[in-house]
Design a protein around this motif. Structure first.
Motif, PDB file in Angstrom:
ATOM      1  N   VAL A  14       0.832  -1.210   0.000  1.00  0.00           N
ATOM      2  CA  VAL A  14       0.000   0.000   0.000  1.00  0.00           C
ATOM      3  C   VAL A  14       0.865   1.257   0.000  1.00  0.00           C
ATOM      4  CG1 VAL A  14      -1.731   1.298   1.309  1.00  0.00           C
ATOM      5  CG2 VAL A  14      -1.889  -1.196   1.159  1.00  0.00           C
ATOM      6  N   PHE A  15       2.019   1.198   0.664  1.00  0.00           N
ATOM      7  CA  PHE A  15       2.873   2.371   0.773  1.00  0.00           C
ATOM      8  C   PHE A  15       3.858   2.505  -0.392  1.00  0.00           C
ATOM      9  CE2 PHE A  15       1.337   1.780   5.059  1.00  0.00           C
ATOM     10  CZ  PHE A  15       1.108   3.081   5.486  1.00  0.00           C
ATOM     11  N   GLY A  16       3.794   1.573  -1.337  1.00  0.00           N
ATOM     12  CA  GLY A  16       4.653   1.662  -2.511  1.00  0.00           C
ATOM     13  C   GLY A  16       6.098   1.337  -2.198  1.00  0.00           C
ATOM     14  N   GLY A  17       6.943   1.609  -3.169  1.00  0.00           N
ATOM     15  CA  GLY A  17       8.360   1.286  -3.027  1.00  0.00           C
ATOM     16  C   GLY A  17       9.187   2.511  -2.702  1.00  0.00           C
ATOM     17  N   GLU A  18      10.398   2.496  -3.198  1.00  0.00           N
ATOM     18  CA  GLU A  18      11.340   3.576  -2.931  1.00  0.00           C
ATOM     19  C   GLU A  18      10.847   4.892  -3.521  1.00  0.00           C
ATOM     20  OE1 GLU A  18      15.651   4.300  -4.734  1.00  0.00           O
ATOM     21  OE2 GLU A  18      15.679   2.731  -3.192  1.00  0.00           O
ATOM     22  N   GLU A  19      11.103   5.987  -2.797  1.00  0.00           N
ATOM     23  CA  GLU A  19      10.717   7.308  -3.269  1.00  0.00           C
ATOM     24  C   GLU A  19      11.954   8.163  -3.536  1.00  0.00           C
ATOM     25  OE1 GLU A  19       7.451   9.388  -1.407  1.00  0.00           O
ATOM     26  OE2 GLU A  19       6.318   7.994  -2.660  1.00  0.00           O
ATOM     27  N   GLN A  20      11.743   9.216  -4.304  1.00  0.00           N
ATOM     28  CA  GLN A  20      12.756  10.238  -4.525  1.00  0.00           C
ATOM     29  C   GLN A  20      12.242  11.559  -3.957  1.00  0.00           C
ATOM     30  OE1 GLN A  20      12.789  10.223  -8.835  1.00  0.00           O
ATOM     31  NE2 GLN A  20      14.678   9.024  -8.889  1.00  0.00           N
ATOM     32  N   ILE A  21      13.177  12.388  -3.518  1.00  0.00           N
ATOM     33  CA  ILE A  21      12.826  13.769  -3.190  1.00  0.00           C
ATOM     34  C   ILE A  21      13.346  14.624  -4.335  1.00  0.00           C
ATOM     35  CG2 ILE A  21      12.928  15.624  -1.508  1.00  0.00           C
ATOM     36  CD1 ILE A  21      13.664  13.594   0.603  1.00  0.00           C
ATOM     37  N   LYS A  22      12.457  15.370  -4.971  1.00  0.00           N
ATOM     38  CA  LYS A  22      12.805  16.113  -6.178  1.00  0.00           C
ATOM     39  C   LYS A  22      12.790  17.622  -5.955  1.00  0.00           C
ATOM     40  CE  LYS A  22      11.618  12.991  -9.937  1.00  0.00           C
ATOM     41  NZ  LYS A  22      10.959  12.959 -11.258  1.00  0.00           N
ATOM     42  N   THR A  23      13.436  18.310  -6.864  1.00  0.00           N
ATOM     43  CA  THR A  23      13.453  19.767  -6.882  1.00  0.00           C
ATOM     44  C   THR A  23      12.520  20.257  -7.984  1.00  0.00           C
ATOM     45  OG1 THR A  23      15.754  19.822  -6.112  1.00  0.00           O
ATOM     46  CG2 THR A  23      14.889  21.822  -7.153  1.00  0.00           C
ATOM     47  N   MET A  24      11.635  21.175  -7.639  1.00  0.00           N
ATOM     48  CA  MET A  24      10.704  21.777  -8.595  1.00  0.00           C
ATOM     49  C   MET A  24      10.895  23.287  -8.581  1.00  0.00           C
ATOM     50  SD  MET A  24       8.780  19.198  -9.764  1.00  0.00           S
ATOM     51  CE  MET A  24       8.843  17.455  -9.297  1.00  0.00           C
ATOM     52  N   VAL A  25      10.879  23.901  -9.755  1.00  0.00           N
ATOM     53  CA  VAL A  25      10.999  25.361  -9.833  1.00  0.00           C
ATOM     54  C   VAL A  25       9.914  25.917 -10.749  1.00  0.00           C
ATOM     55  CG1 VAL A  25      13.481  25.318  -9.406  1.00  0.00           C
ATOM     56  CG2 VAL A  25      12.638  25.287 -11.770  1.00  0.00           C
ATOM     57  N   ARG A  26       9.671  27.197 -10.627  1.00  0.00           N
ATOM     58  CA  ARG A  26       8.673  27.845 -11.473  1.00  0.00           C
ATOM     59  C   ARG A  26       9.180  27.952 -12.900  1.00  0.00           C
ATOM     60  NH1 ARG A  26      10.210  32.980 -12.747  1.00  0.00           N
ATOM     61  NH2 ARG A  26      11.642  34.069 -11.320  1.00  0.00           N
ATOM     62  N   GLN A  27       8.280  27.993 -13.808  1.00  0.00           N
ATOM     63  CA  GLN A  27       8.643  28.203 -15.201  1.00  0.00           C
ATOM     64  C   GLN A  27       9.239  29.603 -15.362  1.00  0.00           C
ATOM     65  OE1 GLN A  27       5.011  27.417 -17.373  1.00  0.00           O
ATOM     66  NE2 GLN A  27       5.316  25.197 -17.341  1.00  0.00           N
ATOM     67  N   GLY A  28      10.295  29.696 -16.142  1.00  0.00           N
ATOM     68  CA  GLY A  28      10.949  30.979 -16.381  1.00  0.00           C
ATOM     69  C   GLY A  28      12.076  31.306 -15.440  1.00  0.00           C
ATOM     70  N   LEU A  29      12.302  30.476 -14.420  1.00  0.00           N
ATOM     71  CA  LEU A  29      13.363  30.788 -13.455  1.00  0.00           C
ATOM     72  C   LEU A  29      14.739  30.785 -14.114  1.00  0.00           C
ATOM     73  CD1 LEU A  29      14.130  31.332 -10.475  1.00  0.00           C
ATOM     74  CD2 LEU A  29      14.430  28.860 -10.209  1.00  0.00           C
ATOM     75  N   GLU A  30      14.963  29.856 -15.032  1.00  0.00           N
ATOM     76  CA  GLU A  30      16.272  29.779 -15.687  1.00  0.00           C
ATOM     77  C   GLU A  30      16.607  31.067 -16.417  1.00  0.00           C
ATOM     78  OE1 GLU A  30      18.871  26.678 -18.428  1.00  0.00           O
ATOM     79  OE2 GLU A  30      16.672  26.564 -18.449  1.00  0.00           O
ATOM     80  N   ASP A  31      15.607  31.700 -17.036  1.00  0.00           N
ATOM     81  CA  ASP A  31      15.852  32.964 -17.739  1.00  0.00           C
ATOM     82  C   ASP A  31      15.990  34.129 -16.769  1.00  0.00           C
ATOM     83  OD1 ASP A  31      15.698  31.710 -20.232  1.00  0.00           O
ATOM     84  OD2 ASP A  31      13.529  31.972 -20.330  1.00  0.00           O
ATOM     85  N   ASP A  32      15.157  34.151 -15.728  1.00  0.00           N
ATOM     86  CA  ASP A  32      15.141  35.282 -14.800  1.00  0.00           C
ATOM     87  C   ASP A  32      16.315  35.275 -13.836  1.00  0.00           C
ATOM     88  OD1 ASP A  32      12.740  35.878 -15.997  1.00  0.00           O
ATOM     89  OD2 ASP A  32      11.512  35.083 -14.356  1.00  0.00           O
ATOM     90  N   LYS A  33      16.642  34.106 -13.308  1.00  0.00           N
ATOM     91  CA  LYS A  33      17.672  33.990 -12.278  1.00  0.00           C
ATOM     92  C   LYS A  33      18.520  32.749 -12.563  1.00  0.00           C
ATOM     93  CE  LYS A  33      14.341  36.032  -9.063  1.00  0.00           C
ATOM     94  NZ  LYS A  33      13.500  35.846  -7.851  1.00  0.00           N
ATOM     95  N   PRO A  34      19.357  32.816 -13.598  1.00  0.00           N
ATOM     96  CA  PRO A  34      20.080  31.623 -14.048  1.00  0.00           C
ATOM     97  C   PRO A  34      21.004  31.014 -12.992  1.00  0.00           C
ATOM     98  CG  PRO A  34      20.938  33.610 -15.100  1.00  0.00           C
ATOM     99  CD  PRO A  34      19.680  33.998 -14.414  1.00  0.00           C
ATOM    100  N   ASN A  35      21.591  31.848 -12.134  1.00  0.00           N
ATOM    101  CA  ASN A  35      22.498  31.309 -11.119  1.00  0.00           C
ATOM    102  C   ASN A  35      21.733  30.565 -10.024  1.00  0.00           C
ATOM    103  OD1 ASN A  35      25.261  32.338 -11.944  1.00  0.00           O
ATOM    104  ND2 ASN A  35      24.099  34.244 -11.939  1.00  0.00           N
TER     105      ASN A  35
END
Length: 311
Positions: A130-151
């Protein structure tokens, strides 16, 4: 634009642990056989009754809580059980109190978490998965962040560490250090990893970045470490705690720049499906995470199926 910060984390409600004393007594004047009596006591022990047939959970809506609620439905022997919701802090407090008194308790647990370094705990086997298998913790960012704040984007994209790193920071915080202090100490002792996160970036002068998180011990640790690294690079970083849904929605709406707190595929699976087309997935920052039902090692149960239904 609606301000999701107003949905900031509500303080964990106090959790009352329902427990009835359990003991066995031998008939006076009768010489006992230790082994047979021990086996009989174990077979007659009903942990569920002692706990009021309650699983101690964290925030309502968390994936591990939803899975625990599913487990109550899936496992016939959990008939009559309930999952109480509060906060991760309240859950940890209840766990610590139960262990101090050597009382039974079942909590919704996850790894990495400092409680596994502090207490002798075990996951209950989950034959129905029921609890599934191994999980990952991921990083999510807003769209456009790479252009606005590349560093900022590059640091978040390159952030990656291991469970032992996270647990080290979490344990120091649980022992009384502030999240900022614990993060700074870890950074000082792991400069090689930090250098890999900042490789190819340039220092900035006060660029503002907002990171959001759900107020779990694991995410307090990771978000503060990333924030302190970004501060060293010249960013002005704001950390905003939110409930699960608003955390995802704030990044998807572009009100926050990003988060390093996305547990997938199970824990935040529903939130991901609802928002995945409106944010950018930068991949896993930690592998080998896990969720499930957790008990102290002294409890004589190894599987969810070992628990008894409510009478």
């Amino acid at each position: 634009m609606f301000n999701w910060k107003r949905f900031g984390m509500v303080a964990g409600i106090s959790l009352t642990l329902v427990a009835a004393g359990c003991g066995s007594s031998e008939d006076e004047g009768t010489e006992s056989n230790g082994d047979s009596n021990g086996d009989e006591a174990a077979s007659e022990m009903n942990y569920g009754e002692e706990m009021g047939y309650e699983i101690t959970g964290i925030e309502a809506g968390a994936g591990v809580v939803s899975s625990a609620e599913d487990a109550v439905e899936e496992y016939e022997n959990l008939s009559g059980w309930e999952v109480s919701t509060s906060s991760s802090g309240a859950m940890a407090a209840a766990l610590g109190e139960a262990i101090e008194n050597e009382e039974p308790i079942v909590v919704t647990g996850w790894t990495p978490h400092w409680k596994f370094a502090k207490y002798d705990l075990k996951y209950l086997e989950d034959p129905k998965e029921v609890f599934g298998g191994e999980e990952q913790i991921k990083t999510m960012v807003r769209q456009g962040l790479e252009d606005d704040k590349p560093n900022a984007y590059k640091i978040l994209d390159q952030f990656n560490w291991e469970a032992a790193d996270m647990e080290e920071v979490m344990l120091e915080i649980s022992d009384g250090a502030s999240p900022e202090e614990a993060a700074q100490n870890w950074i000082s002792n792991n400069q090689d990893k930090v250098d890999a996160w900042t490789e190819g970036t340039e220092e900035v002068d006060g660029t503002e970045v907002e990171l959001v998180l759900v107020n779990w011990d694991s995410e307090i640790a990771s978000t503060n470490v990333v924030a302190e690294v970004m501060k060293e690079q010249g960013f002005e970083v704001t950390i905003t705690p939110l409930d699960n849904g608003p955390m995802w929605e704030s990044v998807a709406a572009g009100e926050a720049d990003g988060m390093v707190a996305a547990w997938l595929p199970g824990t935040h699976g529903d939130q991901y499906e609802q928002n995945k087309d409106k944010l950018e997935d930068l991949g896993a920052n930690l592998e080998g995470a896990k969720i499930g039902l957790v008990v102290p090692e002294y409890m004589d149960v190894d599987s969810i199926e070992d628990l008894e239904a409510a009478e």
